[in-house]
Design a protein around this motif. Structure first.
Motif, PDB file in Angstrom:
ATOM      1  N   ILE A 146      -5.714   0.562 -14.037  1.00 15.77           N
ATOM      2  CA  ILE A 146      -5.036   0.329 -12.945  1.00 15.77           C
ATOM      3  C   ILE A 146      -5.828  -0.758 -11.924  1.00 15.77           C
ATOM      4  O   ILE A 146      -6.893  -0.263 -11.672  1.00 15.77           O
ATOM      5  N   VAL A 147      -5.338  -1.988 -11.937  1.00 15.77           N
ATOM      6  CA  VAL A 147      -6.297  -2.860 -11.226  1.00 15.77           C
ATOM      7  C   VAL A 147      -5.608  -3.760  -9.819  1.00 15.77           C
ATOM      8  O   VAL A 147      -4.140  -3.274  -9.857  1.00 15.77           O
ATOM      9  N   GLY A 148      -6.363  -4.137  -9.157  1.00 12.20           N
ATOM     10  CA  GLY A 148      -5.632  -4.601  -7.823  1.00 12.20           C
ATOM     11  C   GLY A 148      -6.610  -4.801  -6.876  1.00 12.20           C
ATOM     12  O   GLY A 148      -7.868  -4.544  -6.963  1.00 12.20           O
ATOM     13  N   GLU A 149      -6.321  -5.436  -5.795  1.00 11.61           N
ATOM     14  CA  GLU A 149      -7.199  -5.749  -4.611  1.00 11.61           C
ATOM     15  C   GLU A 149      -7.622  -4.321  -3.762  1.00 11.61           C
ATOM     16  O   GLU A 149      -6.754  -3.182  -4.192  1.00 11.61           O
ATOM     17  N   PRO A 150      -8.830  -4.201  -3.067  1.00 11.18           N
ATOM     18  CA  PRO A 150      -8.903  -2.787  -2.420  1.00 11.18           C
ATOM     19  C   PRO A 150      -7.873  -2.344  -1.555  1.00 11.18           C
ATOM     20  O   PRO A 150      -7.064  -3.266  -0.925  1.00 11.18           O
ATOM     21  N   ASN A 151      -7.550  -1.217  -1.271  1.00 11.13           N
ATOM     22  CA  ASN A 151      -6.543  -0.471  -0.647  1.00 11.13           C
ATOM     23  C   ASN A 151      -4.996  -0.940  -1.022  1.00 11.13           C
ATOM     24  O   ASN A 151      -4.208  -0.764  -0.154  1.00 11.13           O
ATOM     25  N   VAL A 152      -4.731  -1.407  -2.274  1.00  7.12           N
ATOM     26  CA  VAL A 152      -3.553  -1.733  -2.669  1.00  7.12           C
ATOM     27  C   VAL A 152      -2.795  -0.304  -3.230  1.00  7.12           C
ATOM     28  O   VAL A 152      -1.753  -0.363  -3.215  1.00  7.12           O
ATOM     29  N   GLY A 153      -3.389   0.629  -3.361  1.00  3.52           N
ATOM     30  CA  GLY A 153      -2.862   1.862  -3.357  1.00  3.52           C
ATOM     31  C   GLY A 153      -3.162   2.424  -5.069  1.00  3.52           C
ATOM     32  O   GLY A 153      -2.399   3.414  -5.493  1.00  3.52           O
ATOM     33  N   LYS A 154      -4.160   2.030  -5.733  1.00  3.26           N
ATOM     34  CA  LYS A 154      -4.491   2.317  -7.176  1.00  3.26           C
ATOM     35  C   LYS A 154      -5.129   4.005  -7.191  1.00  3.26           C
ATOM     36  O   LYS A 154      -4.221   4.508  -8.048  1.00  3.26           O
ATOM     37  N   SER A 155      -5.718   4.561  -6.186  1.00  6.64           N
ATOM     38  CA  SER A 155      -6.027   5.840  -6.312  1.00  6.64           C
ATOM     39  C   SER A 155      -4.785   6.534  -6.007  1.00  6.64           C
ATOM     40  O   SER A 155      -4.456   7.775  -6.745  1.00  6.64           O
ATOM     41  N   THR A 156      -4.019   6.153  -4.936  1.00  5.15           N
ATOM     42  CA  THR A 156      -2.619   6.838  -4.805  1.00  5.15           C
ATOM     43  C   THR A 156      -1.820   6.835  -5.963  1.00  5.15           C
ATOM     44  O   THR A 156      -1.336   7.949  -6.258  1.00  5.15           O
ATOM     45  N   LEU A 157      -1.699   5.957  -6.688  1.00  5.68           N
ATOM     46  CA  LEU A 157      -0.885   5.779  -7.718  1.00  5.68           C
ATOM     47  C   LEU A 157      -1.417   6.786  -8.823  1.00  5.68           C
ATOM     48  O   LEU A 157      -0.508   7.450  -9.452  1.00  5.68           O
ATOM     49  N   LEU A 158      -2.690   6.897  -8.978  1.00 10.47           N
ATOM     50  CA  LEU A 158      -3.200   7.645 -10.220  1.00 10.47           C
ATOM     51  C   LEU A 158      -3.118   8.978  -9.880  1.00 10.47           C
ATOM     52  O   LEU A 158      -2.511   9.736 -10.694  1.00 10.47           O
ATOM     53  N   ASN A 159      -3.209   9.405  -8.648  1.00 11.81           N
ATOM     54  CA  ASN A 159      -2.889  10.803  -8.035  1.00 11.81           C
ATOM     55  C   ASN A 159      -1.675  11.195  -8.307  1.00 11.81           C
ATOM     56  O   ASN A 159      -1.134  12.112  -8.641  1.00 11.81           O
ATOM     57  N   ALA A 160      -0.552  10.433  -7.928  1.00  6.79           N
ATOM     58  CA  ALA A 160       1.065  10.408  -8.048  1.00  6.79           C
ATOM     59  C   ALA A 160       1.360  10.696  -9.476  1.00  6.79           C
ATOM     60  O   ALA A 160       1.984  11.610  -9.837  1.00  6.79           O
TER      61      ALA A 160
END
Length: 467
Positions: free
Chosen positions: A232-246
Motif C-alpha cells: 500500500i503506497v502513496g503520499e503521507p497522510n493519504v490514509g494507507k494505515s487507515t486502509l490497512l486497519n479497515a
C-alpha cells in the motif's frame, strides 16, 4: 531425520495433537507390534478381548494401566494392516488432555519398547508402504499448513491424487515409447524401428504442452499457497494505515494527522474471499530531510519490488487537477512495469457528485473508497479477486504449488525439448534414449518412483511430529 528406503519393524509413537492442556489428547502408535504393546496396558470396560482379535477400525473404552496403577480412562482405536494410514498396525489412544497424563502415557509405551517418531515418520511409512505417492505425502503437510480456502483447495486436490494421476499418465505413455526406443538399440545392427516416429512426435508434443501448462500454473499456485504480497503506497497522510486497519478490521497501524507517522513497513496477513493477502503498509513517499523517515521511504521502494500487487492511494482532498494524479500513476506503472497497480481514491466521501462523476468518466478503472468510514471496500475486494485468476481452481484444473515439483517439471520440459530437437535432426536412437530417460527421471522424482534417502529426509523433516 534419516529417511531410509527400507521399512523398519519397530513401533513408533508420538503425540498427534498439540501439546498442552485440552479436552483430549491423541497419542498415535504405528508398527507391527503396536497393537500388542497397547493391549498389554489396556483394561477394557467391556468383556475382556485382546485388541489383536478385534475388528479393524473399531473403538474401545477402558483404562490405560501400568501394572496395577490406572493412568487414565481412554478410548483406544485400532487400525489393522494394511488398512491404516501408514499401512502398518496403528493404534490411537484418546486420553484426557492433561499435560501430566499425556507425559505418563507416552513414557509408559516408550519404556516398553516404542520409540519417539521422527518428524513426518508416520507419513513416510505411508509412502514407503505404498499408501500414497510422494507428491500426495507432501500435500499432507500443505493441508495441515493451509490457512485459506484457495491453499486448502490446492492441497486437497493434490492429496487426492489429481496431480499424481496426471504425471503418472504422462510418464506411462512416455515409458511405453521409451521401451520401444530401447528395444531398437538391441537390434541396432539390423536398422529396424519399433517406435512409430509420427505417433512419437505427437506424444512428445502432447506431453510438452501439458507440462508447460503445469509449469505456468506455478505462478498462481505459489501465491495462493504462500499469500499474495500487496504494498500500500502513496503520499503521507493519504490514509494507507487507515486502509490497512479497515482491511484487517483491527488497529494494526498507528493513524495520525502528523505526516510521516509510519517510519517502517507494517505487515499482516488476512484471508479475503478464500485468498490470503500479505498487506504491507509502507512509509509515505515524499521529499524529507528526516533521516529516519528517509530510511522508511527507501524501504517502501524495496517493498514495492517484493510485492506482486501495488495499491496506489490518492487523497481525494488534494485532487486539484486529475492530470497530476494520472501522470503520477503512469510514472509508477512505468517504474514497475511487471507489477499490477490499482489506483485508489481515498476520502471519496469529501467529493461532490460532480467530482465523482468526473473521476469515473476520466478514469473508470480507479476505485473510490473511504477507508475511515469503510465504504467502497467491497469494490476494492472485487478488484483484488478479479486480479487473482482462481478460475483454474474452480474448474478443478491441476495447479502446481510445490517448488520441488516446479523444478522437476522444468527439467523434464528441457529434456523433452532435447528429444524434440533430436527428432527434428533425425539423430540416432541411442542419443534420443538418453534425453527420454532424463525426462522420465524428472517426472518420476515428482511422484516418488525415483527417490534418494537425502530427498526423503529433506521432505519429511519439514513435517510436524505425529504426522
Amino acid at each position: 531425520m534419516q529417511a531410509s528406503s527400507s521399512i523398519s519393524n519397530d513401533t513408533i509413537i508420538a503425540l498427534a495433537t498439540p501439546f498442552g492442556v485440552g479436552a483430549i489428547a491423541v497419542i498415535r502408535l504405528s508398527g507391527s507390534g503396536a497393537i500388542e504393546l497397547v493391549n498389554d496396558h489396556f483394561r477394557p470396560k467391556s468383556k475382556r478381548k485382546s485388541l489383536s482379535k478385534v475388528a479393524s477400525h473399531t473403538v474401545h473404552l477402558g483404562y490405560i494401566t501400568d501394572g496395577e496403577r490406572i493412568i487414565d480412562e481412554a478410548l483406544v482405536t485400532v487400525f489393522k494392516t494394511p488398512h491404516s494410514y501408514t499401512g502398518e498396525n496403528v493404534v490411537e489412544v484418546s486420553c484426557h488432555g492433561s499435560a501430566y497424563i499425556q507425559k505418563e502415557v507416552l513414557q509408559l509405551f516408550l519404556s516398553k519398547g516404542a520409540r519417539h517418531a521422527d518428524a513426518g515418520e508416520f507419513t513416510l511409512r505411508a509412502f514407503l508402504n505404498g499408501k500414497m505417492d510422494l507428491s500426495q505425502a507432501e500435500a499432507v503437510a500443505d493441508v495441515i499448513a493451509s490457512d485459506s480456502q484457495s491453499s486448502h483447495s490446492i492441497a486437497m486436490q493434490q492429496m487426492r491424487g489429481g496431480f499424481s494421476n496426471e504425471i503418472a499418465n504422462l510418464r506411462a505413455e512416455l515409458l511405453n515409447f521409451a521401451s520401444l526406443i530401447e528395444l531398437e538399440l538391441d537390434f541396432s545392427e539390423e536398422d529396424v524401428e519399433f517406435a512409430d516416429r509420427t505417433a512419437f512426435q505427437e506424444l512428445i508434443s502432447k506431453i510438452t504442452e501439458v507440462i508447460k501448462r503445469l509449469i505456468d500454473s506455478f505462478a498462481l499456485g505459489n501465491v495462493l499457497k504462500n499469500g499474495i504480497p500487496v504494498a500500500i503506497v502513496g503520499e503521507p497522510n493519504v490514509g494507507k494505515s487507515t486502509l490497512l486497519n479497515a482491511l484487517l478490521n483491527e488497529e494494526k497501524a498507528i493513524v495520525s494527522d502528523i505526516a510521516g507517522t509510519t517510519r517502517d513497513a507494517i505487515e499482516d496477513e488476512i484471508a479475503l474471499r478464500g485468498v490470503t493477502y500479505r498487506f504491507i503498509d509502507t512509509a509515505g513517499i515524499r521529499e524529507t530531510l528526516d533521516i529516519v523517515e528517509n530510511i522508511g521511504i527507501k524501504k517502501t521502494f524495496e517493498n514495492i519490488e517484493k510485492a506482486q500487487l501495488v495499491l496506489h492511494l490518492i487523497d481525494a482532498e488534494k485532487i486539484i487537477d486529475l492530470s497530476d494524479w494520472i501522470a503520477q500513476t503512469k510514472e509508477l506503472k512505468h517504474q514497475y512495469p511487471n507489477k499490477k497497480v490499482l489506483t485508489i481514491i481515498n476520502k471519496a466521501d469529501t467529493l461532490t457528485n460532480d467530482e465523482v462523476q468526473n473521476i469515473q468518466a476520466e478514469r473508470p478503472e480507479w476505485i473510490l473508497i473511504s477507508a475511515k468510514h469503510k465504504t467502497g471496500l467491497d469494490t476494492l475486494l472485487n478488484h483484488l479477486t478479479n486480479l487473482v485468476n482462481t478460475g483454474a481452481l474452480s474448474n478443478q484444473q491441476t495447479v502446481v504449488s510445490n517448488s520441488r515439483h516446479f523444478e522437476a517439471l522444468n527439467k523434464a520440459f528441457e529434456a523433452l525439448n532435447e528429444v524434440q530437437k533430436g527428432m527434428d535432426q533425425n539423430i540416432s536412437s541411442d542419443l534420443m534414449a538418453i534425453d527420454i530417460r532424463q525426462a522420465l527421471f524428472h517426472l518420476g522424482e515428482i511422484t516418488g518412483e525415483i527417490t534418494t534417502d537425502d530427498l526423503l529426509g529433506n521432505i519429511f523433516a519439514n513435517f510436524c511430529i505425529g504426522k
